[in-house]
Design a protein around this motif. Structure first.
Motif, PDB file in Angstrom:
ATOM      1  N   ILE A 173       0.836  -1.199   0.000  1.00  0.00           N
ATOM      2  CA  ILE A 173       0.000   0.000   0.000  1.00  0.00           C
ATOM      3  C   ILE A 173       0.870   1.249   0.000  1.00  0.00           C
ATOM      4  N   GLN A 174       1.880   1.272   0.875  1.00  0.00           N
ATOM      5  CA  GLN A 174       2.760   2.439   0.895  1.00  0.00           C
ATOM      6  C   GLN A 174       3.518   2.576  -0.418  1.00  0.00           C
ATOM      7  N   ALA A 175       3.966   1.461  -0.985  1.00  0.00           N
ATOM      8  CA  ALA A 175       4.672   1.516  -2.266  1.00  0.00           C
ATOM      9  C   ALA A 175       3.774   2.104  -3.354  1.00  0.00           C
ATOM     10  N   ALA A 176       2.524   1.669  -3.396  1.00  0.00           N
ATOM     11  CA  ALA A 176       1.594   2.163  -4.407  1.00  0.00           C
ATOM     12  C   ALA A 176       1.311   3.654  -4.216  1.00  0.00           C
ATOM     13  N   ILE A 177       1.162   4.083  -2.962  1.00  0.00           N
ATOM     14  CA  ILE A 177       0.922   5.497  -2.673  1.00  0.00           C
ATOM     15  C   ILE A 177       2.116   6.341  -3.133  1.00  0.00           C
ATOM     16  N   LEU A 178       3.312   5.874  -2.832  1.00  0.00           N
ATOM     17  CA  LEU A 178       4.510   6.610  -3.251  1.00  0.00           C
ATOM     18  C   LEU A 178       4.613   6.678  -4.771  1.00  0.00           C
ATOM     19  N   ARG A 179       4.270   5.603  -5.444  1.00  0.00           N
ATOM     20  CA  ARG A 179       4.269   5.615  -6.911  1.00  0.00           C
ATOM     21  C   ARG A 179       3.286   6.661  -7.447  1.00  0.00           C
ATOM     22  N   SER A 180       2.144   6.777  -6.783  1.00  0.00           N
ATOM     23  CA  SER A 180       1.130   7.723  -7.259  1.00  0.00           C
ATOM     24  C   SER A 180       1.583   9.169  -7.093  1.00  0.00           C
ATOM     25  N   LYS A 181       2.462   9.415  -6.138  1.00  0.00           N
ATOM     26  CA  LYS A 181       2.922  10.778  -5.858  1.00  0.00           C
ATOM     27  C   LYS A 181       4.202  11.149  -6.599  1.00  0.00           C
ATOM     28  N   LEU A 182       5.012  10.163  -6.931  1.00  0.00           N
ATOM     29  CA  LEU A 182       6.327  10.437  -7.504  1.00  0.00           C
ATOM     30  C   LEU A 182       6.282  11.355  -8.735  1.00  0.00           C
ATOM     31  N   PRO A 183       5.309  11.206  -9.647  1.00  0.00           N
ATOM     32  CA  PRO A 183       5.289  12.099 -10.821  1.00  0.00           C
ATOM     33  C   PRO A 183       5.106  13.576 -10.476  1.00  0.00           C
ATOM     34  N   SER A 184       4.609  13.876  -9.278  1.00  0.00           N
ATOM     35  CA  SER A 184       4.385  15.275  -8.881  1.00  0.00           C
ATOM     36  C   SER A 184       5.550  15.858  -8.100  1.00  0.00           C
ATOM     37  N   LEU A 185       6.546  15.052  -7.771  1.00  0.00           N
ATOM     38  CA  LEU A 185       7.602  15.492  -6.862  1.00  0.00           C
ATOM     39  C   LEU A 185       8.368  16.697  -7.397  1.00  0.00           C
ATOM     40  N   ASN A 186       8.730  16.697  -8.662  1.00  0.00           N
ATOM     41  CA  ASN A 186       9.484  17.827  -9.202  1.00  0.00           C
ATOM     42  C   ASN A 186       8.703  19.133  -9.096  1.00  0.00           C
ATOM     43  N   ASP A 187       7.406  19.081  -9.381  1.00  0.00           N
ATOM     44  CA  ASP A 187       6.576  20.284  -9.266  1.00  0.00           C
ATOM     45  C   ASP A 187       6.487  20.750  -7.816  1.00  0.00           C
ATOM     46  N   TRP A 188       6.331  19.808  -6.891  1.00  0.00           N
ATOM     47  CA  TRP A 188       6.286  20.184  -5.473  1.00  0.00           C
ATOM     48  C   TRP A 188       7.594  20.826  -5.039  1.00  0.00           C
ATOM     49  N   ASN A 189       8.704  20.265  -5.496  1.00  0.00           N
ATOM     50  CA  ASN A 189      10.004  20.836  -5.140  1.00  0.00           C
ATOM     51  C   ASN A 189      10.170  22.243  -5.709  1.00  0.00           C
ATOM     52  N   THR A 190       9.686  22.441  -6.926  1.00  0.00           N
ATOM     53  CA  THR A 190       9.742  23.772  -7.523  1.00  0.00           C
ATOM     54  C   THR A 190       8.962  24.779  -6.688  1.00  0.00           C
ATOM     55  N   ARG A 191       7.777  24.382  -6.237  1.00  0.00           N
ATOM     56  CA  ARG A 191       6.971  25.265  -5.401  1.00  0.00           C
ATOM     57  C   ARG A 191       7.669  25.550  -4.066  1.00  0.00           C
ATOM     58  N   ARG A 192       8.282  24.547  -3.480  1.00  0.00           N
ATOM     59  CA  ARG A 192       9.018  24.761  -2.227  1.00  0.00           C
ATOM     60  C   ARG A 192      10.136  25.790  -2.434  1.00  0.00           C
TER      61      ARG A 192
END
Length: 366
Positions: A238-257
Motif C-alpha cells: 500500500i505504501q509503495a503504491a501510494i509513493l508511486r502515485s505521488k512520484l510524478p508530482s515530486l518535481n513540481d512540489w520541489n519547484t513550489r518549495r
C-alpha cells in the motif's frame, strides 16, 4: 478572522493527492498481495531511475534505511563513522543499533552541512571506516568536494537523503553519489507515504543484494538465513503504491518549495534575522530555517500572529542523554551556535501566497 498557519498541513496535501492515492490503494486491495509484490518492485525501479541509481530497495522506514545501508557497507560494532551532530539524532540511532562509534564533524554556518575543512582534518588523522553526509533541510552537499577527500583514503560515503528527494547538482540527484544512500518517506517528507516507509539507493549490485537480505531476516532463499543482524523491515504494497502515485508530482512540489524559500530569502528584511541564500536545484526546501538572536521572542511573536514554527534541531547529538557520558567535554562551536539560534518557518507546496506574505510581514514587523 483567526489566522493559523501550521508548520505543515498534511490535510491540504491529502486533498490535493486524494484521487491518485485512492486509486493506488484500491489497486493493492484488489490485487490480494500486500508485502513485497508488484507495487514494491515497480516503486524500486521507478525511484532508482528518478535518483539516477542502479538499485532501490524499499524498507520499513528511513532509520532502518540508514542502519541496513551502513551494515551493507560493512559498518559494524566498533567502526568509526563521521557524522554531524545537528541533524536530529537519526544517524546516531542507527549507529547505536550497530554498535558503531560516532566521530562528530562541525558544520558550515551558512549551509548547516558538514564542514568540508573539518571532514578533511578528520580523514587525515586516519582510522575512519565511513562517512554519513546528511543533506540537511533539503540542501544537497557538494558531493564532488566530499569525494575528493574520502576517495583517496578509501572511505565509503553514505548519503542521508531523508530531506533531499530530488535535489540535484550538475545533473545528478541526491542518492547517486555515494556508495549507498537512505531515504525516508515519512508523511511530511517531500515525497511522503501515509505511514512510515524508507529505501536504500545504491549503484552497487552487491550492496543492493545485501540490503535485500537484511530487510527480510537475512534470507538467502526462503527460510535459509545467510546474513546476521537482519530483521523484518519490508515496505508494504500500500505504501509503495501510494509513493508511486505521488512520484510524478515530486518535481513540481520541489519547484513550489523553492519558490516559497526564495520569497522568504528575498523579502524578509530584519536586522536580527538571517535567512539562507537563494539556492537552485541543489535545494528542495524540505525545511526553511532562519537564524535569529532571540528565538523565543520571535517564536512568541509569530505564534501571536497565528504562525506555527519549530526548531530543527535544538540539541546537538552529543548532548543527548545517551551520549553525555562519552562526550562530556566535547563541543563543536558552529553546531552549538546554530542550536541556540535556528528557527523553522512553514514551507510546503500547499502554502498559499497570502499566507507567505503574512509570514514575511510578521517577521519584518517583529
Amino acid at each position: 478572522m483567526t489566522i493559523h498557519i501550521g508548520i505543515n498541513n498534511l490535510r491540504r496535501h491529502a486533498e490535493s493527492t486524494n484521487a491518485a492515492v485512492r486509486e493506488a490503494v484500491d489497486r493493492v486491495l484488489g490485487s490480494g498481495w500486500y508485502i513485497l509484490g508488484r507495487e514494491n518492485d515497480a516503486l524500486e525501479e521507478e525511484f532508482a531511475s528518478f535518483c539516477g541509481a542502479n538499485h532501490c530497495v524499499g524498507v520499513a522506514n528511513g532509520t532502518d534505511a540508514i542502519e541496513l545501508g551502513l551494515r551493507a557497507l560493512s559498518v559494524e560494532r566498533g567502526s568509526r563513522v563521521v557524522t554531524v551532530a545537528n541533524a536530529g539524532y537519526y544517524t546516531l540511532t542507527a549507529l547505536s543499533a550497530i554498535g558503531a562509534v560516532p566521530v562528530f564533524a562541525d558544520v558550515d554556518e551558512t549551509s548547516r552541512l558538514m564542514s568540508i575543512d573539518h571532514l578533511g582534518e578528520i580523514i587525515a588523522q586516519g582510522g575512519i571506516d565511513a562517512v554519513v553526509i546528511t543533506h540537511l533541510f533539503g540542501l544537497l552537499h557538494d558531493m564532488d568536494a566530499i569525494l575528493r577527500i574520502t576517495e583517496p583514503a578509501g572511505v565509503p560515503v553514505f548519503e542521508d537523503c531523508a530531506q533531499a528527494h530530488g535535489a540535484s547538482r550538475t545533473g545528478r540527484r541526491a542518492g547517486s553519489f555515494g556508495a549507498a544512500a537512505s531515504f525516508s518517506f515519512y508523511p511530511t517528507k517531500n515525497l511522503g507515504a501515509l505511514g512510515d516507509a524508507g529505501a536504500v539507493v545504491t549503484q552497487s549490485d552487491d550492496t543492493a543484494r545485501k540490503v535485500r537480505q537484511l530487510r527480510q531476516y537475512g534470507w538467502k532463499s526462503k527460510y535459509e538465513v545467510e546474513s546476521p543482524h537482519a530483521r523484518n523491515s519490508r515496505l508494504d504494497e500500500i505504501q509503495a503504491a501510494i509513493l508511486r502515485s505521488k512520484l510524478p508530482s515530486l518535481n513540481d512540489w520541489n519547484t513550489r518549495r523553492r519558490e516559497i524559500a526564495t520569497r522568504y530569502s528575498t523579502e524578509i528584511h530584519h536586522p536580527r534575522v538571517s535567512c539562507p541564500p537563494v539556492y537552485g536545484e541543489e535545494y528542495v526546501a524540505h525545511l526553511y530555517v532562519i537564524a535569529c538572536d532571540d528565538r523565543q521572542s520571535l517564536r512568541a511573536h509569530l505564534s501571536a500572529m497565528g504562525i506555527g514554527t519549530d526548531v530543527h534541531y535544538p540539541i546537538p547529538d552529543y548532548r543527548q542523554l545517551p551520549l553525555v557520558g562519552s562526550f562530556a567535554d566535547f563541543a563543536l562551536p558552529v553546531t552549538e551556535k546554530l542550536a541556540h539560534r535556528i528557527l523553522t518557518l512553514p514551507c510546503y507546496p500547499e502554502l498559499q501566497d497570502e499566507e507567505i506574505s503574512h509570514i514575511i510581514d510578521s517577521i519584518n514587523r517583529w
